[in-house]
Scaffold this active site. Structure first.
Site, PDB file in Angstrom:
ATOM      1  N   ARG A   4      55.139  55.114  27.279  1.00  0.00           N
ATOM      2  CA  ARG A   4      54.269  56.262  27.034  1.00  0.00           C
ATOM      3  C   ARG A   4      54.563  57.407  28.001  1.00  0.00           C
ATOM      4  O   ARG A   4      54.395  58.580  27.660  1.00  0.00           O
ATOM      5  CB  ARG A   4      52.803  55.829  27.157  1.00  0.00           C
ATOM      6  CG  ARG A   4      51.797  56.932  26.834  1.00  0.00           C
ATOM      7  CD  ARG A   4      50.373  56.414  26.945  1.00  0.00           C
ATOM      8  NE  ARG A   4      49.388  57.417  26.624  1.00  0.00           N
ATOM      9  CZ  ARG A   4      48.930  57.691  25.411  1.00  0.00           C
ATOM     10  NH1 ARG A   4      49.397  57.020  24.382  1.00  0.00           N
ATOM     11  NH2 ARG A   4      48.019  58.609  25.208  1.00  0.00           N
ATOM     12  N   TYR A   5      54.985  57.063  29.211  1.00  0.00           N
ATOM     13  CA  TYR A   5      55.216  58.081  30.232  1.00  0.00           C
ATOM     14  C   TYR A   5      56.681  58.215  30.619  1.00  0.00           C
ATOM     15  O   TYR A   5      57.006  58.851  31.627  1.00  0.00           O
ATOM     16  CB  TYR A   5      54.382  57.755  31.479  1.00  0.00           C
ATOM     17  CG  TYR A   5      52.924  57.553  31.163  1.00  0.00           C
ATOM     18  CD1 TYR A   5      52.179  58.578  30.582  1.00  0.00           C
ATOM     19  CD2 TYR A   5      52.300  56.344  31.409  1.00  0.00           C
ATOM     20  CE1 TYR A   5      50.841  58.391  30.267  1.00  0.00           C
ATOM     21  CE2 TYR A   5      50.961  56.147  31.100  1.00  0.00           C
ATOM     22  CZ  TYR A   5      50.233  57.175  30.532  1.00  0.00           C
ATOM     23  OH  TYR A   5      48.917  56.985  30.216  1.00  0.00           O
ATOM     24  N   HIS A  68      71.042  32.588  36.428  1.00  0.00           N
ATOM     25  CA  HIS A  68      71.521  33.511  37.464  1.00  0.00           C
ATOM     26  C   HIS A  68      72.070  34.738  36.747  1.00  0.00           C
ATOM     27  O   HIS A  68      73.130  34.679  36.122  1.00  0.00           O
ATOM     28  CB  HIS A  68      72.616  32.830  38.295  1.00  0.00           C
ATOM     29  CG  HIS A  68      72.941  33.535  39.567  1.00  0.00           C
ATOM     30  ND1 HIS A  68      73.553  34.771  39.606  1.00  0.00           N
ATOM     31  CD2 HIS A  68      72.767  33.158  40.870  1.00  0.00           C
ATOM     32  CE1 HIS A  68      73.727  35.142  40.875  1.00  0.00           C
ATOM     33  NE2 HIS A  68      73.261  34.172  41.661  1.00  0.00           N
ATOM     34  N   THR A  94      79.800  39.214  46.956  1.00  0.00           N
ATOM     35  CA  THR A  94      78.614  38.432  46.661  1.00  0.00           C
ATOM     36  C   THR A  94      77.736  39.227  45.701  1.00  0.00           C
ATOM     37  O   THR A  94      77.975  40.424  45.459  1.00  0.00           O
ATOM     38  CB  THR A  94      77.839  38.064  47.940  1.00  0.00           C
ATOM     39  OG1 THR A  94      76.858  37.064  47.625  1.00  0.00           O
ATOM     40  CG2 THR A  94      77.147  39.278  48.542  1.00  0.00           C
ATOM     41  N   THR A 141      33.505  74.641  49.592  1.00  0.00           N
ATOM     42  CA  THR A 141      33.680  73.560  50.550  1.00  0.00           C
ATOM     43  C   THR A 141      32.563  72.557  50.309  1.00  0.00           C
ATOM     44  O   THR A 141      31.403  72.947  50.129  1.00  0.00           O
ATOM     45  CB  THR A 141      33.650  74.068  52.001  1.00  0.00           C
ATOM     46  OG1 THR A 141      32.423  74.754  52.250  1.00  0.00           O
ATOM     47  CG2 THR A 141      34.814  75.025  52.251  1.00  0.00           C
ATOM     48  N   HIS A 142      32.920  71.282  50.284  1.00  0.00           N
ATOM     49  CA  HIS A 142      31.976  70.214  49.932  1.00  0.00           C
ATOM     50  C   HIS A 142      31.412  70.399  48.530  1.00  0.00           C
ATOM     51  O   HIS A 142      30.328  69.897  48.212  1.00  0.00           O
ATOM     52  CB  HIS A 142      30.821  70.131  50.944  1.00  0.00           C
ATOM     53  CG  HIS A 142      31.254  70.021  52.363  1.00  0.00           C
ATOM     54  ND1 HIS A 142      31.611  68.822  52.946  1.00  0.00           N
ATOM     55  CD2 HIS A 142      31.421  70.974  53.323  1.00  0.00           C
ATOM     56  CE1 HIS A 142      31.962  69.030  54.198  1.00  0.00           C
ATOM     57  NE2 HIS A 142      31.869  70.326  54.452  1.00  0.00           N
ATOM     58  N   GLN A 213      72.948  40.697  53.731  1.00  0.00           N
ATOM     59  CA  GLN A 213      73.547  40.503  52.416  1.00  0.00           C
ATOM     60  C   GLN A 213      73.094  41.602  51.472  1.00  0.00           C
ATOM     61  O   GLN A 213      73.645  41.773  50.395  1.00  0.00           O
ATOM     62  CB  GLN A 213      73.175  39.136  51.832  1.00  0.00           C
ATOM     63  CG  GLN A 213      73.977  38.757  50.595  1.00  0.00           C
ATOM     64  CD  GLN A 213      73.489  37.468  49.949  1.00  0.00           C
ATOM     65  OE1 GLN A 213      72.541  37.485  49.171  1.00  0.00           O
ATOM     66  NE2 GLN A 213      74.141  36.359  50.273  1.00  0.00           N
ATOM     67  N   SER A 264      36.147  61.792  19.186  1.00  0.00           N
ATOM     68  CA  SER A 264      35.995  61.276  17.829  1.00  0.00           C
ATOM     69  C   SER A 264      34.600  61.520  17.287  1.00  0.00           C
ATOM     70  O   SER A 264      34.377  61.488  16.077  1.00  0.00           O
ATOM     71  CB  SER A 264      36.309  59.778  17.805  1.00  0.00           C
ATOM     72  OG  SER A 264      35.395  59.061  18.615  1.00  0.00           O
ATOM     73  N   LYS A 269      34.000  69.112  21.974  1.00  0.00           N
ATOM     74  CA  LYS A 269      34.564  68.714  23.260  1.00  0.00           C
ATOM     75  C   LYS A 269      35.978  69.253  23.473  1.00  0.00           C
ATOM     76  O   LYS A 269      36.834  69.148  22.607  1.00  0.00           O
ATOM     77  CB  LYS A 269      34.581  67.184  23.384  1.00  0.00           C
ATOM     78  CG  LYS A 269      33.211  66.540  23.474  1.00  0.00           C
ATOM     79  CD  LYS A 269      32.441  67.003  24.707  1.00  0.00           C
ATOM     80  CE  LYS A 269      33.061  66.528  25.999  1.00  0.00           C
ATOM     81  NZ  LYS A 269      33.017  65.068  26.172  1.00  0.00           N
ATOM     82  N   GLU A 276      43.356  64.665  33.947  1.00  0.00           N
ATOM     83  CA  GLU A 276      42.887  63.312  34.254  1.00  0.00           C
ATOM     84  C   GLU A 276      44.044  62.319  34.256  1.00  0.00           C
ATOM     85  O   GLU A 276      44.110  61.404  35.099  1.00  0.00           O
ATOM     86  CB  GLU A 276      41.822  62.892  33.240  1.00  0.00           C
ATOM     87  CG  GLU A 276      40.523  63.657  33.384  1.00  0.00           C
ATOM     88  CD  GLU A 276      39.570  63.441  32.221  1.00  0.00           C
ATOM     89  OE1 GLU A 276      38.362  63.652  32.411  1.00  0.00           O
ATOM     90  OE2 GLU A 276      40.031  63.063  31.122  1.00  0.00           O
ATOM     91  N   GLU A 310      60.957  44.698  42.460  1.00  0.00           N
ATOM     92  CA  GLU A 310      61.734  45.909  42.206  1.00  0.00           C
ATOM     93  C   GLU A 310      62.057  46.102  40.739  1.00  0.00           C
ATOM     94  O   GLU A 310      62.206  47.247  40.279  1.00  0.00           O
ATOM     95  CB  GLU A 310      63.023  45.865  43.035  1.00  0.00           C
ATOM     96  CG  GLU A 310      62.754  45.993  44.534  1.00  0.00           C
ATOM     97  CD  GLU A 310      63.982  45.831  45.399  1.00  0.00           C
ATOM     98  OE1 GLU A 310      63.873  46.036  46.618  1.00  0.00           O
ATOM     99  OE2 GLU A 310      65.069  45.498  44.853  1.00  0.00           O
TER     100      GLU A 310
END
Length: 430
Positions: A4-5, A68, A94, A141-142, A213, A264, A269, A276, A310
Site C-alpha cells: 500500500r505504501y 540455507h 563466505t 503555545t500549548h 564475518q 460513508s 466530512k 493522519e 532485517e
C-alpha cells in the site's frame, strides 16, 4: 514490504528478483577479481558472466532441501553456468561476503531515493514559505493563542528540520555503503583483500576496515535512526496540518480530488486523512529503528539473529520513509491556505494576543513590571469572560492604549532576518 505504501522505484529495489540479481553481480565481480589474481582461470569468466539470475521459485526448491538460502542460490545460479565453470563461483568467500556487500549497495540506492524525496520536500517547504511569508496568522503555545506570526515562518521551521534530516541521512548513507569480502571470520584466510577492494570499488562501496564475518550492525542502526528522525520531522508537519484543519480552526486544507468522499455516513466530512497517514507511518519507523538497535550486539564474530529482523525492517522502513516524505511534499505543494480564516482567528480573542506589547509599553513608561503584569492579566481575564476587546477593558481600568499596540506588524518587524536564513536553504547542495 507493505504494498500500500510502496512506490514502484523503491519496491523494485527490494524484490527477491532484485536481490538475486545483486548477488549475481557481486559473484561476477568477485570472479573477475580472482581472474586478475590468477586464482580463477580466465576461460571460466565468460561462462560465469553468462550464468542466469535464478528465479525465486528455483531458489526455494533448493532451499527446501538445504535449509540455507545462500547455498540454495549458489546451486540455482551455478546450474546455469556451462562447462563446469560454476565451481569457481564464490571461491574463498563466505555467505555474508555476498549478502552484506550486496546489501550495502541496495541500502545506498534506497537512501538515494529517500534523499531525493526529502530534498523535494525541503524545496516545496521553502517555496511555500516564501509565498506565505507575509500571510499573518496566530502562533499557539500549548494549543492556546500566543502572538502573531506568519504562515511562511511556520513552514520555514519545518524546512530547516527537513534540512537537518537530510544531513543525517547522507551521513548514514556513507556509513552503510560498505562491503566486506574477507572470508569465514574476516581474516582473509582464503581470499586476497584485492578481491574485496575490486568488488567494492566497482559497486561504489567503502570497505569494512576490520571485519568479523559481517558488516558491523551499528552502521545499520545509524541508518534506521536517521530514517526514524526524518519520519518524526515529517510527522510534525502532518500534526501541524491536522491541527490547522480542525473545523473550529480551518486555516488550511489538504488537497483532495473532485471525487473525494470523507465518510460513508456523513457527506459533509472533509477529513485530514493524508496528514493522519503521515503521522501513523512515523510510529512504524521508530519501531524499526528500535529493532535495528537490537541487531547491533551479535554473538562473537556473528550470529543469525539479525537476519530475520532485517528481512522485515529494511524493505518496510525504506518504502515507508520514501512514501511518507513524498506524500508530505505533495500535500504541502498543493495545500489550500485560508488566509482570511487566519486573520479571523487572529482576532478571535479580542486583542488578547497583543497583551505582551501593552505590558512592555507600561514597563517602558516607568511602571513596575510585576504590577503592570497583574493589571494587564486581570484585564485579559475580564475580556475573556465578557468578550469585550482588551483595549476597552484596559480603558475601563484607566490604562490608555493606542491602535498601534494592537497591530500584528508590531510583532513582525524583524522577520526579514528569518527570511534571509530560510532562503539560504536554496543554496545548499541538493
Amino acid at each position: 514490504m507493505i504494498d500500500r505504501y510502496a512506490l514502484p522505484e523503491m519496491k523494485g529495489l527490494w524484490t527477491p528478483e532484485r536481490k538475486y540479481a545483486s548477488w549475481v553481480e557481486v559473484e561476477v565481480l568477485a570472479s573477475e577479481a580472482q581472474v586478475r589474481l590468477g586464482v580463477v582461470p580466465a576461460e571460466a569468466l565468460p561462462a560465469i558472466r553468462d550464468g542466469e539470475v535464478p528465479t525465486p521459485a528455483r531458489v526455494e526448491e533448493f532451499e527446501r532441501v538445504r535449509d540455507h538460502e545462500i547455498l540454495a542460490f549458489l546451486a540455482a545460479y551455478t546450474e546455469t553456468i556451462a562447462d563446469g565453470h560454476g565451481r569457481w563461483v564464490h571461491h574463498g568467500m563466505t555467505s555474508y561476503d555476498l549478502v552484506d556487500t550486496a546489501l550495502g549497495h541496495t541500502l545506498a540506492a534506497s537512501c538515494d531515493l529517500v534523499l531525493a524525496e526529502a530534498v523535494r520536500l525541503r524545496a516545496v517547504l521553502v517555496a511555500r514559505s516564501k509565498e506565505h511569508w507575509d500571510t499573518v496568522c496566530v502562533a499557539r503555545t500549548h494549543g492556546i493563542h500566543a502572538e502573531p506570526t506568519t504562515f511562511g515562518q511556520k513552514l520555514a521551521l519545518h524546512a530547516f528540520a527537513v534540512d537537518r534530516s537530510i544531513t543525517r541521512l547522507r551521513a548514514a548513507r556513507t556509513a552503510v555503503a560498505v562491503g566486506t569480502i574477507s572470508g569465514a571470520v574476516g581474516t582473509y584466510s582464503s581470499i586476497d583483500p584485492a578481491v574485496e577492494a575490486y568488488v567494492c570499488d566497482r559497486l561504489g562501496l567503502g570497505v569494512e576496515p576490520v571485519p568479523s564475518q559481517v558488516v558491523a550492525r551499528d552502521r545499520h542502526a545509524e541508518l534506521m535512526a536517521a530514517l526514524a528522525l526524518l519520519g518524526a520531522v515529517v510527522e510534525q508537519i502532518g500534526l501541524e496540518l491536522r491541527l490547522l484543519q480542525r473545523t473550529e480552526v480551518r486555516e488550511v486544507e489538504e488537497p483532495r480530488t473532485s471525487e473525494y468522499q470523507g465518510s460513508s455516513a456523513m457527506p459533509h466530512k472533509r477529513n485530514p486523512t493524508t496528514s493522519e497517514r503521515i503521522n501513523g507511518l512515523a510510529r512504524l519507523l521508530r519501531a524499526y529503528a528500535n529493532a535495528a538497535y537490537e541487531n547491533v550486539a551479535l554473538w562473537h564474530e556473528r550470529d543469525l539473529a539479525h537476519s530475520p529482523v532485517e528481512r522485515v525492517v529494511f524493505p518496510d522502513a525504506f518504502t515507508i520513509a520514501h512514501y511518507q516524505a513524498g506524500k508530505a511534499a505533495d500535500v504541502i505543494g498543493n495545500l489550500t491556505v485560508h488566509s482570511g480564516r487566519m486573520l479571523a482567528n487572529l482576532e478571535a480573542t479580542h486583542g488578547l494576543i497583543y497583551s505582551s506589547e501593552v505590558l512592555l509599553d507600561l514597563v517602558n513608561a516607568g511602571e513596575d513590571r510585576d504590577k503592570a503584569y497583574r493589571v494587564v492579566q486581570a484585564a485579559a481575564l475580564e475580556s475573556t469572560e465578557t468578550g469585550e476587546h482588551l483595549a476597552d477593558t484596559l480603558a475601563d481600568r484607566g490604562i490608555t492604549t493606542t491602535a498601534a499596540q494592537f497591530q500584528p506588524e508590531r510583532f513582525l518587524g524583524r522577520r526579514d532576518v528569518l527570511r534571509d536564513r530560510m532562503e539560504k536553504l536554496l543554496d545548499v547542495e541538493v
